[in-house]
Enzyme design. Structure first.
Site, PDB file in Angstrom:
ATOM      1  N   CYS A   2       0.813  -1.202   0.000  1.00 12.38           N
ATOM      2  CA  CYS A   2       0.000   0.000   0.000  1.00 12.38           C
ATOM      3  C   CYS A   2       0.851   1.258   0.000  1.00 12.38           C
ATOM      4  O   CYS A   2       2.022   1.239   0.371  1.00 12.38           O
ATOM      5  CB  CYS A   2      -0.954   0.058   1.178  1.00 12.38           C
ATOM      6  N   ARG A  27       2.729   0.264  -5.295  1.00 13.19           N
ATOM      7  CA  ARG A  27       2.724  -0.438  -4.015  1.00 13.19           C
ATOM      8  C   ARG A  27       1.421  -1.185  -3.757  1.00 13.19           C
ATOM      9  O   ARG A  27       1.314  -1.917  -2.776  1.00 13.19           O
ATOM     10  CB  ARG A  27       2.949   0.560  -2.872  1.00 13.19           C
ATOM     11  N   ASN A  99      -0.826   1.092   6.527  1.00  9.73           N
ATOM     12  CA  ASN A  99      -0.062   0.159   5.709  1.00  9.73           C
ATOM     13  C   ASN A  99       0.495  -0.906   6.641  1.00  9.73           C
ATOM     14  O   ASN A  99       1.225  -0.588   7.572  1.00  9.73           O
ATOM     15  CB  ASN A  99       1.070   0.933   5.023  1.00  9.73           C
ATOM     16  N   GLY A 100       0.144  -2.169   6.393  1.00 16.18           N
ATOM     17  CA  GLY A 100       0.679  -3.240   7.219  1.00 16.18           C
ATOM     18  C   GLY A 100      -0.411  -4.200   7.650  1.00 16.18           C
ATOM     19  O   GLY A 100      -1.468  -4.285   7.019  1.00 16.18           O
ATOM     20  N   GLU A 482      13.420 -18.245 -12.478  1.00 17.27           N
ATOM     21  CA  GLU A 482      13.026 -16.869 -12.770  1.00 17.27           C
ATOM     22  C   GLU A 482      12.080 -16.823 -13.975  1.00 17.27           C
ATOM     23  O   GLU A 482      11.101 -16.066 -13.986  1.00 17.27           O
ATOM     24  CB  GLU A 482      14.295 -16.025 -13.009  1.00 17.27           C
ATOM     25  N   GLU A 489       3.644 -14.679 -12.954  1.00 19.44           N
ATOM     26  CA  GLU A 489       3.298 -13.328 -12.486  1.00 19.44           C
ATOM     27  C   GLU A 489       2.426 -12.569 -13.464  1.00 19.44           C
ATOM     28  O   GLU A 489       1.456 -11.945 -13.067  1.00 19.44           O
ATOM     29  CB  GLU A 489       4.582 -12.494 -12.268  1.00 19.44           C
ATOM     30  N   HIS A 505      12.577 -37.719 -10.766  1.00 21.75           N
ATOM     31  CA  HIS A 505      12.194 -38.043  -9.386  1.00 21.75           C
ATOM     32  C   HIS A 505      10.765 -37.611  -9.084  1.00 21.75           C
ATOM     33  O   HIS A 505      10.412 -37.436  -7.924  1.00 21.75           O
ATOM     34  CB  HIS A 505      13.179 -37.406  -8.400  1.00 21.75           C
ATOM     35  N   LYS A 604       4.401  -4.029  -6.226  1.00 24.27           N
ATOM     36  CA  LYS A 604       5.819  -3.937  -6.553  1.00 24.27           C
ATOM     37  C   LYS A 604       6.693  -4.089  -5.309  1.00 24.27           C
ATOM     38  O   LYS A 604       7.707  -4.759  -5.330  1.00 24.27           O
ATOM     39  CB  LYS A 604       6.075  -2.584  -7.214  1.00 24.27           C
TER      40      LYS A 604
HETATM   41  N1  GLU Z   1      -4.170  -4.634   6.266  1.00 24.85           N
HETATM   42  C1  GLU Z   1      -4.792  -3.498   5.675  1.00 24.85           C
HETATM   43  C2  GLU Z   1      -5.938  -3.864   4.757  1.00 24.85           C
HETATM   44  O1  GLU Z   1      -6.093  -4.999   4.349  1.00 24.85           O
HETATM   45  C3  GLU Z   1      -3.803  -2.609   4.953  1.00 24.85           C
HETATM   46  C4  GLU Z   1      -3.231  -3.251   3.757  1.00 24.85           C
HETATM   47  C5  GLU Z   1      -2.270  -2.360   3.006  1.00 24.85           C
HETATM   48  O2  GLU Z   1      -1.130  -2.220   3.509  1.00 24.85           O
HETATM   49  O3  GLU Z   1      -2.650  -1.887   1.934  1.00 24.85           O
HETATM   50  O4  GLU Z   1      -6.720  -3.019   4.442  1.00 24.85           O
END
Ligand code: GLU
Length: 609
Positions: A2, A27, A99-100, A482, A489, A505, A604
């Site tokens: 985020c 992000r 964020n987190g 890779e 991806e 195997h 990213k």
């Molecule tokens: N955990 C939060 C959510 O799911 C924040 C996620 C984020 O960092 O965008 O909304």
């Protein structure tokens, strides 16, 4: 992951927030939102599912105006990407963007429900809004309320908070997710990445772990976890944002693939002098440290992990230096036994990868000689927190699927092998050959890229497939990994990589005429072994695509397509063979019509664990 941005000024900040979000979109891009405090002191919140342009179109329709606000582009961890889960979240006069991950969100939610708080989202983040509101009732300032909340949160957070009763202050907290303050004149800002703030300032203060900042338009005060004021350095950055333009290319990923000769040239520049490797950024004292190194531990995630795996072959076979490579999310939760005189090397494009940063922090207390970061962002947490660092000069990488960051990481790793060889008085021929091969590499890749149309034609055959296998041996086994990662991806085709000798195997059971098998077959000492593996696949009716050197005697047939690549020195062959695999996944994705630069579910910079 985020991206967060906040602004407090004496002018309308709506467009600053939106432009910041555009720059932070790499992000996370499942939804976005902003909240400003308008001229009447009310919150105006707009949230939209999808990309930032959805939000910016929505804000254009409403004539928003405000001098303080926060905004967020989300990468969902808890709760689907919907409008009601998008940030900012509100609790009466409090608005937050987070964020987190809050790990104890469920129990906190139950406690808040018992206090009659009403939840409007499924996110873990909403608890922060209600907790701050709750604590505000027993605190004289917003900062004091936030400090009380922090003692109750478990997990990681970069969070910004505003209070509409005090419409001139943003409180920001950093624990595990990056935040940087941007200093203006009569206005100040906060964001996850300085890139978001370059239109308004070049002066920054990086918050440290545990820091809490109180930001008004004229003043910034920073406190540590205990609430004691601390001083953090202000830095003037020379960063510039040159990502806006795709030039003649359709996608950033395509542009970045084609930029690789220049990116490698830039990475080599001033680091080879008179046929010798000079890594002057390491400093003179580092040489003493590097001379003592008897073992290397590399820690990384995703594509960077694959780069680490390639370098293990180089460190061990070229200079006899033992090397282990591990995924950061595993390293951080085991109890590694650290070998004597080990150097800890971390690899990351962004330098903000949460797991890699956590691994680095753990490495500091368990007996490593020191830490060295190889990273593409000089202002990143990884660089700031490592003893030594070498910057890859790939330039800004926007495409979520990493390309030029990977090949420049490999370039730096090969330079590092040469440096160790020099410092430990290994035969001069080792350094000489590395230098020769690296100097020729940009032109070799330039020539290789002119084969793009061959790969484009090949891609048509893949776009119908649901699965693919990638095989390689030795230092090309991580290149197979890779290649498979890139295909997954951006084209969403299920792809797996195996060391060619491992096929019998188990995975050979998958082989039939519908299973494309891509073999990385450069002309090296393992080619005869690889040929036997290829025969095993042919005998079972497999559909082979062989990426190889002109000199290898493979014969085209219905079940075996040979893709002849130009000559490449053995030392740099893993870097070289990466390029056609990048192109293959790019063209397959193009045919499938996926979002090449921002593939679903990915971001990213992975700043959540
Ligand atoms: N955990 C939060 C959510 O799911 C924040 C996620 C984020 O960092 O965008 O909304």
């Amino acid at each position: 992951m985020c991206g967060i941005i906040g602004a407090v000024a004496q002018r309308d900040i709506t467009e600053i927030l939106i432009e910041g979000l555009r720059r932070l979109e790499y992000r996370g891009y499942d939804s976005a939102g902003l909240t400003i405090i308008d001229d009447k002191g009310e919150f105006q919140r707009i949230r939209r599912v999808g990309k930032v342009y959805e939000l910016s179109s929505a804000t254009e329709c409403k004539s928003l105006h405000g001098i303080i606000g926060i905004a967020h582009t989300r990468w969902a961890t808890h709760g689907e990407p919907t409008e009601y889960n998008a940030h900012p979240h509100l609790s009466n006069y409090i608005a937050i963007a987070h964020n987190g991950i809050i790990e104890n969100a469920e129990s906190l939610r139950q406690q808040l429900i018992a206090k009659n708080y009403h939840f409007t989202s499924e996110t873990d983040s909403e608890v922060i809004a209600h907790m701050v509101h709750d604590k505000c009732q027993q605190s004289t300032t917003l900062v004091k309320a936030v400090i009380k909340v922090l003692t109750l949160l478990q997990g990681t957070y970069g969070t910004v908070i505003i209070d509409r009763r005090q419409p001139d202050i943003i409180v920001a907290v950093r624990s595990g997710s990056p935040l940087v303050i941007g200093l203006g004149i009569g206005e100040n800002f906060i964001a996850s990445d300085p890139l978001a703030l370059l239109p308004v300032t070049h002066r920054f203060i990086y918050l440290e772990e545990g820091d809490i900042a109180e930001i008004s338009s004229r003043k910034v005060t920073i406190f540590n976890k205990q609430g004691i004021p601390v001083i953090r350095n202000t830095i003037e950055t020379t960063l510039h944002y040159d990502a806006g333009d795709k030039g003649e290319y359709r996608h950033y990923m395509q542009k970045e693939i084609y930029q690789q000769p220049t990116a490698i040239k830039n990475t080599l520049e001033k680091r080879i002098k008179h046929e010798h490797v000079e890594l002057s950024e390491l400093g003179h004292e580092a040489e003493q440290l590097l001379k003592r190194v008897e073992h290397i531990q590399i820690v990384a995630c995703g594509t960077s992990y694959n780069a680490g795996l390639v370098s293990r072959y180089w460190f061990e076979s070229l200079i006899g230096l033992s090397c282990d490579v591990e995924i950061a999310s595993e390293f951080r939760y085991r109890k590694p036994v650290v070998r004597k005189n080990s150097l800890f090397i971390s690899l990351s494009q962004s330098g903000e990868t949460a797991d890699t940063l956590a691994a680095l922090r753990i490495s500091k207390n368990i007996g490593y000689l020191g830490s060295l970061a190889i990273c593409n962002v000089s202002s990143s947490s990884l660089i700031r927190e490592s003893d030594l660092s070498i910057i890859t000069k790939a330039g800004v990488e926007i495409g979520v699927a990493s390309t030029k960051a990977f090949t420049t990481q490999l370039t730096v790793l090969l330079l590092l092998v040469a440096k160790f060889s020099q410092l430990n008085n290994r035969p001069v021929s080792i350094e000489y050959e590395i230098v020769q091969a690296l100097q020729k590499l940009p032109n070799r890749i330039e020539h290789l890229l002119s084969f793009g149309n061959v790969i484009e034609n090949l891609a048509k055959e893949f776009s119908e497939k649901n699965h693919a296998l990638f095989l390689g041996r030795g230092s090309h086994y991580p290149i197979a990994m890779e290649g498979a990662l890139k295909l997954k991806e951006i084209s969403y085709i299920h792809a797996e990589a195996y060391a060619a000798g491992e096929l019998k195997h188990g995975p050979i059971a998958l082989i039939d005429s519908n299973m494309p098998v891509i073999v990385i077959a450069p002309n090296n000492k393992l080619i005869e072994k690889l040929k036997s593996n290829i025969e095993e696949i042919r005998a079972r009716g497999g559909l082979l695509y062989i990426f190889t050197d002109k000199n290898n005697e493979f014969i085209n047939s219905d079940s075996m397509k040979i893709i002849h690549l130009p000559y490449i020195e053995t030392l740099t062959s893993p870097i070289f063979y990466t390029i056609p695999l990048q192109l293959l996944s790019y063209y397959v994705a193009l045919i499938k019509g996926t979002d090449v630069d921002q593939p679903r579910n990915l971001a990213k910079s992975v700043t959540v664990e």
